[in-house]
Design a protein around this motif. Structure first.
Motif, short mmCIF file in Angstrom:
data_model
loop_
_atom_site.label_atom_id
_atom_site.label_comp_id
_atom_site.label_asym_id
_atom_site.label_seq_id
_atom_site.Cartn_x
_atom_site.Cartn_y
_atom_site.Cartn_z
N LYS A 65 0.83 -1.21 0.00
CA LYS A 65 0.00 0.00 0.00
C LYS A 65 0.86 1.25 0.00
N LEU A 68 1.89 1.83 -3.58
CA LEU A 68 0.78 2.36 -4.38
C LEU A 68 0.38 3.77 -3.97
N LEU A 70 -1.36 4.39 -1.26
CA LEU A 70 -2.59 4.34 -0.47
C LEU A 70 -2.29 4.67 0.98
N LEU A 97 -0.55 5.25 -11.22
CA LEU A 97 -1.31 4.05 -10.87
C LEU A 97 -1.85 3.33 -12.11
N HIS A 98 -1.86 4.02 -13.25
CA HIS A 98 -2.21 3.37 -14.51
C HIS A 98 -1.31 2.17 -14.78
N MET A 102 -3.68 -4.39 -8.91
CA MET A 102 -3.52 -4.89 -7.54
C MET A 102 -4.64 -5.85 -7.19
N PHE A 104 -6.24 -7.24 -3.99
CA PHE A 104 -6.24 -7.01 -2.55
C PHE A 104 -6.44 -8.32 -1.80
N ALA A 108 -11.71 -6.93 -2.21
CA ALA A 108 -12.15 -5.53 -2.35
C ALA A 108 -12.93 -5.29 -3.63
N LEU A 109 -13.85 -6.20 -3.93
CA LEU A 109 -14.70 -6.00 -5.11
C LEU A 109 -15.75 -4.92 -4.82
N PHE A 121 -13.76 -2.57 -14.89
CA PHE A 121 -13.79 -1.21 -14.34
C PHE A 121 -12.65 -0.33 -14.87
N GLY A 122 -11.45 -0.89 -14.82
CA GLY A 122 -10.29 -0.12 -15.29
C GLY A 122 -10.39 0.21 -16.77
N ARG A 171 -9.70 -8.76 -12.25
CA ARG A 171 -9.72 -7.30 -12.31
C ARG A 171 -8.30 -6.73 -12.32
N THR B 124 -13.75 -2.04 3.61
CA THR B 124 -13.46 -3.24 2.84
C THR B 124 -12.47 -2.95 1.72
N GLN B 126 -12.53 -1.01 -0.71
CA GLN B 126 -13.00 -0.71 -2.06
C GLN B 126 -12.56 0.67 -2.52
N LEU B 133 -7.33 1.60 -9.54
CA LEU B 133 -7.86 1.52 -10.91
C LEU B 133 -7.90 2.90 -11.54
N SER B 134 -7.04 3.79 -11.04
CA SER B 134 -6.88 5.15 -11.58
C SER B 134 -8.18 5.93 -11.58
#
Ligand code: ATP
Ligand code: MG
Lengths: 273, 258
Positions: A65, A68, A70, A97-98, A102, A104, A108-109, A121-122, A171, B124, B126, B133-134
């Motif tokens: 993290k 990244l 975070l 971050l592109h 990751m 998790f 972490a959906l 999503f991405g 993902r 969680t 998210q 995911l940018s």
């Protein structure tokens, strides 16, 4: 403990293919009084699969993290492609971050979106791909982690833990990132599916030329996917070496961990009943 | 001395919290003003706030209007001023009760839901996943909610105004035996645009405040289910108090000269 062996390989230092993909230098992080990272030094070269092992609660997830962004390290440098990233914010951080994908530890959906939209999503948000096309790719990626197209329309809450993990994996690799982090990709999977996932990670590194950092407790998985292995203990990297060397590392900590022995230099904080 | 230190410390904590909230609000607004916009998210929030809150806000307005008519009838009868009922109902509803009760209802419904949803996403991981995911969480989660709160609550309150006045009309005509035509005429007679507009401006501010509190407490929640529960409570309480405070301030701004 910082002078412990590094397995005698060339990976610490920029030998080989120029600047390392990821380099951590003296990264410190603590929460309140609790020191979690106490001067982490780690080098991952381009196209390499690095596996990080270490006891529960030693700071492996926190380290990822920090890379990244975070979590913000208290001190130290984190370089990606030779550039210090610790001060990046906003758009610059987004752009960085592109490059990353990751998985998790807890998957972490996004529970408000169906599975396929999670995977795509991405592609939809990051690369502005039309939804229909993203769905196609998402279903293909789901296939690669052993999930059929019927799963695509379900919501994450309708999946088992192992299935969620695999969706998280799909993902993470969906937009074919440069660097992929896997936080315990095989925990919660049956041994056969675990091996399928191992194969998939190897494939990502070999075929896509991605750089991977995987955290795992599963030594079978580590042996299969690692080019190099690093062991983290008490907030520091105490050993780094080739995957082939983990059985004769000469490091008692690594020995104890690899062989899964309760007796050894690593003391678990447990009291008898 | 110890006592003073406690006061000082509490004051510092208060300033700190206010500063953090102000920064959060500033960041949220700045993302509302800059593209890209997540239209799907905005639409989803608008439907949630505007459409699904209609029953509860409408019911509140209906009964408020009905009670207003009853109360003012029994009160005003003491000095033979029953004729003012229509005016009292429409002014109370448009200026005060529509926006305030609507805002409080939405705070309970939407503020809580936002805090719970964003809080769960926080604990969680998210929200972390969004970043990797940018996708900027402020742009994806906070901005759509702020925009929806700001725009939908005035519409909701406008509908509530109409329903509330209608409630007063029903009671006056069917229970208090007023003449429908003259009741409606009295409703219009003293109503000025500023009465309605001030109420709608209030509604916009309240909508923003509710969404802001839901997002703020959700975004900063930690520690699992208990933390999310705490965030939800805080969001509703903070939003309700701020609605009452802002209501006073805005009333002062709009009607201070009268
Ligand atoms: N947000 C946080 N706030 C406070 N403490 C934290 C936070 N995140 C992690 N920690 C602490 O940091 C330590 C390391 O956590 P981390 O999740 O990195 O462990 P880990 O090595 O990934 O363990 P595991 O193998 O069990 O996943 C833990 O002791 C944890 O209590
Ligand atoms: Mg972990």
């Amino acid at each position: 403990m910082s002078d412990t062996t590094n397995g005698g390989t060339e990976i610490n230092g920029a030998a080989g293919n120029g600047t390392p993909k990821i380099a951590l230098r003296g990264v410190h992080k603590r929460f309140g009084q609790k020191v979690v990272l106490d001067g982490i030094d780690l080098t991952v070269n381009k196209g390499e699969s690095m596996v990080v092992i270490g006891g529960s609660g030693t700071g492996k997830s926190v380290m990822l993290k920090c890379i990244l962004g975070l979590l913000h390290p208290d001190s130290g440098q984190i370089q990606v492609d030779g550039e210090n990233t610790t001060h990046l914010h906003g758009r610059d951080r987004e752009k960085l971050l592109h490059k990353f994908g990751m998985l998790f530890q807890g998957a972490a959906l996004f529970d408000s979106l169906p599975v396929w939209e999670n995977v795509g999503f991405g592609l939809i948000q990051g690369e502005h791909m039309p939804r229909a096309k993203a769905k196609e790719i998402a279903i293909a990626k789901l296939g690669a982690v052993g999930l059929g197209p019927e799963v695509a329309e379900l919501f994450p809450a309708e999946l088992s833990g192992g299935m969620q993990k695999r969706v998280g994996l799909a993902r993470a690799i969906a937009d074919e990132p440069d660097i992929i982090f896997f936080d315990e990709p095989t925990t919660g999977l049956d041994p056969i599916m675990a091996d399928v996932i191992n194969e998939l990670i190897v494939q990502c590194v070999k075929d896509l030329g991605a750089t991977a950092v995987t955290i795992t407790h599963d030594m079978a998985s580590a042996r299969k996917i690692a080019d190099h292995v690093s062991m983290i203990h008490k907030g520091r990297i105490i050993w780094t070496g080739h995957a082939n060397d983990i059985d004769h590392s000469g490091n008692p900590y690594v020995d104890q961990f690899v062989n899964g022995r309760a007796e050894g230099p690593i003391k678990m904080q447990v009291r008898a009943l | 001395m110890d006592f003073l230190a406690t006061i000082g410390r509490t004051f510092l904590v208060f300033l700190n919290a206010t500063g953090r909230l102000a920064m959060f609000a500033g960041l949220g607004v700045s993302h509302c003003l800059r593209p890209p916009y997540y239209l799907r998210q905005i639409l989803r929030q608008m439907i949630d706030i505007g459409y699904y809150s209609l029953p509860v806000v409408g019911l509140t307005a209906l009964f408020t209007g009905m009670v207003l008519a009853l109360q003012s009838h029994s009160g005003f009868a003491r000095f033979q001023a029953e004729g003012a009922i229509a005016t009292v109902v429409v002014l109370s509803i448009t200026r005060e009760l529509g926006p305030v009760l609507g805002g409080l209802m939405v705070a309970g419904r939407i503020g809580a839901a936002m805090a719970a949803e964003i809080g769960t996403m926080r604990v969680t991981e998210q929200i972390d996943a969004l970043s990797t995911l940018s996708t900027n969480p402020f742009k994806y989660l906070v901005a759509p909610r702020l925009i929806a709160g700001l725009t939908m609550l005035p519409i909701l309150v406008l509908v509530a105004d109409i329903i509330g006045v209608f409630g007063g009309f029903l009671v006056s005509v069917y229970r208090l035996d007023f003449n429908p035509a003259s009741y409606l005429q009295r409703t219009w007679e003293f109503l000025e645009p500023v009465d309605v507009i001030s109420g709608l401006v209030k509604a916009a501010v309240f909508g923003f405040v509710v969404a802001l509190m839901g997002c703020y407490f959700g975004y900063h929640s930690k520690g699992g289910a208990q933390g999310v529960g705490q965030a939800t409570t805080n969001a509703v309480v903070a939003a309700s108090i701020m609605i009452l405070v802002f209501n006073y301030l805005l009333t002062g701004i709009f009607f201070s000269d009268k």
